[in-house]
Write a protein that holds these residues in place. Structure first.
Motif, PDB file in Angstrom:
ATOM      1  N   ASP A 116       0.791  -1.172  -0.100  1.00 20.74           N
ATOM      2  CA  ASP A 116      -0.005  -0.021   0.222  1.00 20.74           C
ATOM      3  C   ASP A 116       0.933   1.275  -0.137  1.00 20.74           C
ATOM      4  O   ASP A 116       0.344   2.254   0.061  1.00 20.74           O
ATOM      5  CB  ASP A 116      -1.145   0.209   1.199  1.00 20.74           C
ATOM      6  CG  ASP A 116      -2.080  -1.025   1.117  1.00 20.74           C
ATOM      7  OD1 ASP A 116      -2.325  -1.189   0.077  1.00 20.74           O
ATOM      8  OD2 ASP A 116      -2.273  -1.524   2.195  1.00 20.74           O
ATOM      9  N   PHE A 117       2.299   1.026  -0.087  1.00 17.62           N
ATOM     10  CA  PHE A 117       3.097   2.207   0.222  1.00 17.62           C
ATOM     11  C   PHE A 117       2.864   3.022  -0.997  1.00 17.62           C
ATOM     12  O   PHE A 117       2.779   2.438  -2.209  1.00 17.62           O
ATOM     13  CB  PHE A 117       4.561   1.814   0.250  1.00 17.62           C
ATOM     14  CG  PHE A 117       5.570   2.831   0.362  1.00 17.62           C
ATOM     15  CD1 PHE A 117       5.780   3.362   1.633  1.00 17.62           C
ATOM     16  CD2 PHE A 117       6.040   3.612  -0.892  1.00 17.62           C
ATOM     17  CE1 PHE A 117       6.873   4.503   1.598  1.00 17.62           C
ATOM     18  CE2 PHE A 117       6.975   4.407  -0.680  1.00 17.62           C
ATOM     19  CZ  PHE A 117       7.553   5.028   0.647  1.00 17.62           C
ATOM     20  N   GLU A 118       2.995   4.425  -1.021  1.00 19.16           N
ATOM     21  CA  GLU A 118       2.757   5.412  -1.996  1.00 19.16           C
ATOM     22  C   GLU A 118       4.030   6.379  -1.956  1.00 19.16           C
ATOM     23  O   GLU A 118       4.296   6.940  -0.742  1.00 19.16           O
ATOM     24  CB  GLU A 118       1.498   6.178  -2.290  1.00 19.16           C
ATOM     25  CG  GLU A 118       0.661   5.161  -2.741  1.00 19.16           C
ATOM     26  CD  GLU A 118      -0.819   5.960  -2.932  1.00 19.16           C
ATOM     27  OE1 GLU A 118      -0.771   6.769  -3.756  1.00 19.16           O
ATOM     28  OE2 GLU A 118      -1.741   5.993  -2.250  1.00 19.16           O
ATOM     29  N   LEU A 119       4.725   6.615  -2.922  1.00 14.25           N
ATOM     30  CA  LEU A 119       5.867   7.515  -3.175  1.00 14.25           C
ATOM     31  C   LEU A 119       5.045   9.072  -2.850  1.00 14.25           C
ATOM     32  O   LEU A 119       4.475   9.373  -3.798  1.00 14.25           O
ATOM     33  CB  LEU A 119       6.499   7.701  -4.111  1.00 14.25           C
ATOM     34  CG  LEU A 119       7.949   8.567  -4.193  1.00 14.25           C
ATOM     35  CD1 LEU A 119       8.999   8.028  -3.462  1.00 14.25           C
ATOM     36  CD2 LEU A 119       8.213   9.070  -5.640  1.00 14.25           C
ATOM     37  N   LEU A 120       5.621   9.856  -1.815  1.00 14.65           N
ATOM     38  CA  LEU A 120       4.849  11.382  -1.625  1.00 14.65           C
ATOM     39  C   LEU A 120       5.960  12.349  -1.903  1.00 14.65           C
ATOM     40  O   LEU A 120       7.084  11.991  -2.064  1.00 14.65           O
ATOM     41  CB  LEU A 120       4.450  11.431  -0.127  1.00 14.65           C
ATOM     42  CG  LEU A 120       3.700  10.248   0.517  1.00 14.65           C
ATOM     43  CD1 LEU A 120       3.216  10.370   1.985  1.00 14.65           C
ATOM     44  CD2 LEU A 120       2.215  10.481  -0.525  1.00 14.65           C
ATOM     45  N   TYR A 164      -5.111  -5.139  -7.199  1.00 13.03           N
ATOM     46  CA  TYR A 164      -3.874  -5.422  -6.793  1.00 13.03           C
ATOM     47  C   TYR A 164      -3.230  -4.641  -5.853  1.00 13.03           C
ATOM     48  O   TYR A 164      -4.011  -3.755  -5.334  1.00 13.03           O
ATOM     49  CB  TYR A 164      -2.911  -5.298  -8.205  1.00 13.03           C
ATOM     50  CG  TYR A 164      -3.439  -6.197  -9.387  1.00 13.03           C
ATOM     51  CD1 TYR A 164      -3.381  -7.865  -8.887  1.00 13.03           C
ATOM     52  CD2 TYR A 164      -3.751  -5.928 -10.498  1.00 13.03           C
ATOM     53  CE1 TYR A 164      -3.524  -8.487  -9.983  1.00 13.03           C
ATOM     54  CE2 TYR A 164      -4.234  -6.624 -11.611  1.00 13.03           C
ATOM     55  CZ  TYR A 164      -4.229  -8.074 -11.311  1.00 13.03           C
ATOM     56  OH  TYR A 164      -4.420  -9.147 -12.342  1.00 13.03           O
ATOM     57  N   GLN A 165      -2.140  -4.952  -5.201  1.00 14.01           N
ATOM     58  CA  GLN A 165      -1.657  -4.423  -4.001  1.00 14.01           C
ATOM     59  C   GLN A 165      -0.304  -4.265  -4.308  1.00 14.01           C
ATOM     60  O   GLN A 165       0.662  -5.489  -3.845  1.00 14.01           O
ATOM     61  CB  GLN A 165      -1.766  -5.246  -2.863  1.00 14.01           C
ATOM     62  CG  GLN A 165      -1.897  -4.244  -1.664  1.00 14.01           C
ATOM     63  CD  GLN A 165      -2.246  -5.180  -0.276  1.00 14.01           C
ATOM     64  OE1 GLN A 165      -2.560  -6.378  -0.563  1.00 14.01           O
ATOM     65  NE2 GLN A 165      -2.966  -4.483   0.612  1.00 14.01           N
ATOM     66  N   PHE A 166       0.310  -3.277  -5.016  1.00 14.07           N
ATOM     67  CA  PHE A 166       1.916  -3.054  -5.133  1.00 14.07           C
ATOM     68  C   PHE A 166       2.120  -1.582  -4.845  1.00 14.07           C
ATOM     69  O   PHE A 166       1.376  -0.879  -5.315  1.00 14.07           O
ATOM     70  CB  PHE A 166       2.504  -3.641  -6.464  1.00 14.07           C
ATOM     71  CG  PHE A 166       1.824  -3.400  -7.705  1.00 14.07           C
ATOM     72  CD1 PHE A 166       2.037  -1.807  -8.144  1.00 14.07           C
ATOM     73  CD2 PHE A 166       0.952  -4.125  -8.236  1.00 14.07           C
ATOM     74  CE1 PHE A 166       1.543  -1.664  -9.248  1.00 14.07           C
ATOM     75  CE2 PHE A 166       0.255  -3.574  -9.493  1.00 14.07           C
ATOM     76  CZ  PHE A 166       0.658  -2.444  -9.927  1.00 14.07           C
ATOM     77  N   PRO A 167       3.460  -1.116  -4.599  1.00 10.69           N
ATOM     78  CA  PRO A 167       3.560   0.283  -4.216  1.00 10.69           C
ATOM     79  C   PRO A 167       3.483   1.070  -5.583  1.00 10.69           C
ATOM     80  O   PRO A 167       3.831   0.413  -6.592  1.00 10.69           O
ATOM     81  CB  PRO A 167       5.015   0.372  -3.455  1.00 10.69           C
ATOM     82  CG  PRO A 167       5.476  -0.967  -3.765  1.00 10.69           C
ATOM     83  CD  PRO A 167       4.653  -1.930  -3.960  1.00 10.69           C
ATOM     84  N   GLY A 168       3.392   2.256  -5.388  1.00  8.97           N
ATOM     85  CA  GLY A 168       3.436   3.159  -6.743  1.00  8.97           C
ATOM     86  C   GLY A 168       3.736   4.711  -6.398  1.00  8.97           C
ATOM     87  O   GLY A 168       4.043   5.038  -5.030  1.00  8.97           O
ATOM     88  N   GLY A 196      -0.975  -0.464  -7.192  1.00  9.74           N
ATOM     89  CA  GLY A 196      -1.620  -1.484  -7.543  1.00  9.74           C
ATOM     90  C   GLY A 196      -3.128  -1.290  -7.405  1.00  9.74           C
ATOM     91  O   GLY A 196      -3.789  -1.839  -8.355  1.00  9.74           O
ATOM     92  N   LYS A 197      -3.441  -0.529  -6.315  1.00 11.41           N
ATOM     93  CA  LYS A 197      -5.025  -0.615  -6.201  1.00 11.41           C
ATOM     94  C   LYS A 197      -5.734   0.522  -6.902  1.00 11.41           C
ATOM     95  O   LYS A 197      -6.902   0.671  -6.955  1.00 11.41           O
ATOM     96  CB  LYS A 197      -5.207  -0.257  -4.726  1.00 11.41           C
ATOM     97  CG  LYS A 197      -4.667   0.983  -4.095  1.00 11.41           C
ATOM     98  CD  LYS A 197      -5.200   1.175  -2.673  1.00 11.41           C
ATOM     99  CE  LYS A 197      -4.537   2.507  -1.879  1.00 11.41           C
ATOM    100  NZ  LYS A 197      -3.210   2.283  -1.534  1.00 11.41           N
ATOM    101  N   SER A 198      -4.811   1.409  -7.733  1.00 11.23           N
ATOM    102  CA  SER A 198      -5.376   2.412  -8.601  1.00 11.23           C
ATOM    103  C   SER A 198      -6.339   1.820  -9.610  1.00 11.23           C
ATOM    104  O   SER A 198      -5.740   1.060 -10.249  1.00 11.23           O
ATOM    105  CB  SER A 198      -4.505   3.484  -8.916  1.00 11.23           C
ATOM    106  OG  SER A 198      -4.954   4.385  -9.908  1.00 11.23           O
ATOM    107  N   THR A 199      -7.370   2.592  -9.689  1.00 13.72           N
ATOM    108  CA  THR A 199      -8.342   2.125 -10.899  1.00 13.72           C
ATOM    109  C   THR A 199      -8.374   3.394 -11.837  1.00 13.72           C
ATOM    110  O   THR A 199      -9.115   3.491 -13.021  1.00 13.72           O
ATOM    111  CB  THR A 199      -9.597   1.756 -10.331  1.00 13.72           C
ATOM    112  OG1 THR A 199     -10.306   2.664  -9.768  1.00 13.72           O
ATOM    113  CG2 THR A 199      -9.762   0.357  -9.732  1.00 13.72           C
TER     114      THR A 199
END
Ligand SMILES: *[C@@H]1O[C@H](CO)[C@@H](O)[C@H](O)[C@H]1NC(C)=O
Ligand SMILES: *[C@@H]1O[C@H](CO)[C@@H](O)[C@H](O)[C@H]1NC(C)=O
Length: 252
Positions: A116-120, A164-168, A196-199
């Motif tokens: 669930d990590f996202e680059l900020l 899906y569940q991967f960082p982005g 990954g979770k983005s739609t």
């Protein structure tokens, strides 16, 4: 006599020059492409559809393959056209943008396998505090520590099926990039620049709208790249109307 000596001297000079001209060691940042390459969709995968192979008794060996493959499989480039109908198609991207410098933002210690990590923006600002300002006309690679999962699709995508569940890269970080820097491309060691979770794929849309290309499934495992000031050679297959293309990426 003198002529022979001068020739010897000349050869010695040429030899010294040749030895001192050492090319820096290239580092391959590409996964190989085959039927097992993890893909979004099983209809979009590498398939061998024809093979002509001959081994003759006279020792001659000959082989050639016909394959079909996704533009967006394995290590590949996302052309701006992927999410922007007026953006550069694969063959339109200027070669100057594909031979450039690179930096690595390594957040693998913060991700710690968290899908669930996202680059900020704060991660980009933190990088700048340590490594000075992100240079102009560079390619930003983000290392989420995800490449080691590549050979298991369920682990790499974070789930066998969506969601899906991967960082982005967060939309806020993409906005930060386009508002404060002039970068050429942004690459990740995951299946997508968006998490990954983005739609709705905001990061793809923000980058594409600014003719910034994406690089996905970049292999960053144990590459020991410096944080900045290396060269990148990014060579996607030159597909005329392409929305992307399988890609060889080399750091020097
Ligand atoms: C891939 O990872 C999943 C989830 O951890 C596991 O259940 C599965 O056995 C793995 N597959 C292979 C081929 O290792
Ligand atoms: C490529 O795009 C142009 C312009 O839209 C179109 O005329 C042409 O048919 C396309 N070619 C292919 C192979 O898709």
């Amino acid at each position: 006599m003198y002529i022979i000596k001068i020739y010897y001297l000349l050869f010695a000079v040429i030899e010294i020059r040749a030895k001192s001209y050492n090319l820096p060691k290239p580092i391959d940042l590409s996964h190989s492409l085959d039927e097992d390459t993890p893909n979004w969709d099983k209809n979009f995968k590498f398939r061998l559809i024809d093979q002509d192979k001959q081994e003759l008794s006279n020792g001659m060996f000959y082989i050639k393959n016909n394959f079909i493959a996704a533009e967006h499989g394995s290590t590949h480039l996302d052309a701006p056209f992927h999410f922007n109908k007026n953006g550069w198609k694969t063959a339109d991207i200027p070669i100057d943008n594909l031979i450039s410098s690179g930096i690595v933002i390594d957040v693998s210690n913060k991700v710690k396998n968290n899908g669930d990590f996202e680059l900020l923006p704060e991660h980009l600002e933190e990088w700048e505090k340590i490594h000075r300002e992100i240079p102009q006309n560079t390619v930003i690679l983000v290392n989420f520590g995800w490449s080691s999962k590549y050979n298991n699709r369920t682990m790499y995508y974070g789930n066998a099926e969506p969601p899906y569940q991967f960082p982005g890269i967060s939309a806020a970080a993409a906005e930060w990039i386009i508002n404060t820097k002039k970068v050429l491309g942004v690459g990740v060691d995951t299946p997508s620049t968006d998490c990954g979770k983005s739609t709705t794929y905001p990061t793809h849309r923000i980058l594409s709208a600014n003719n910034i290309f994406g690089l996905e499934n970049v292999d960053l495992e144990n590459k020991n790249l410096p944080s900045r000031d290396f060269d990148l050679i990014i060579l996607p297959v030159k597909i005329k109307n392409g929305s992307g293309g399988p890609c060889r990426i080399v750091a020097v």
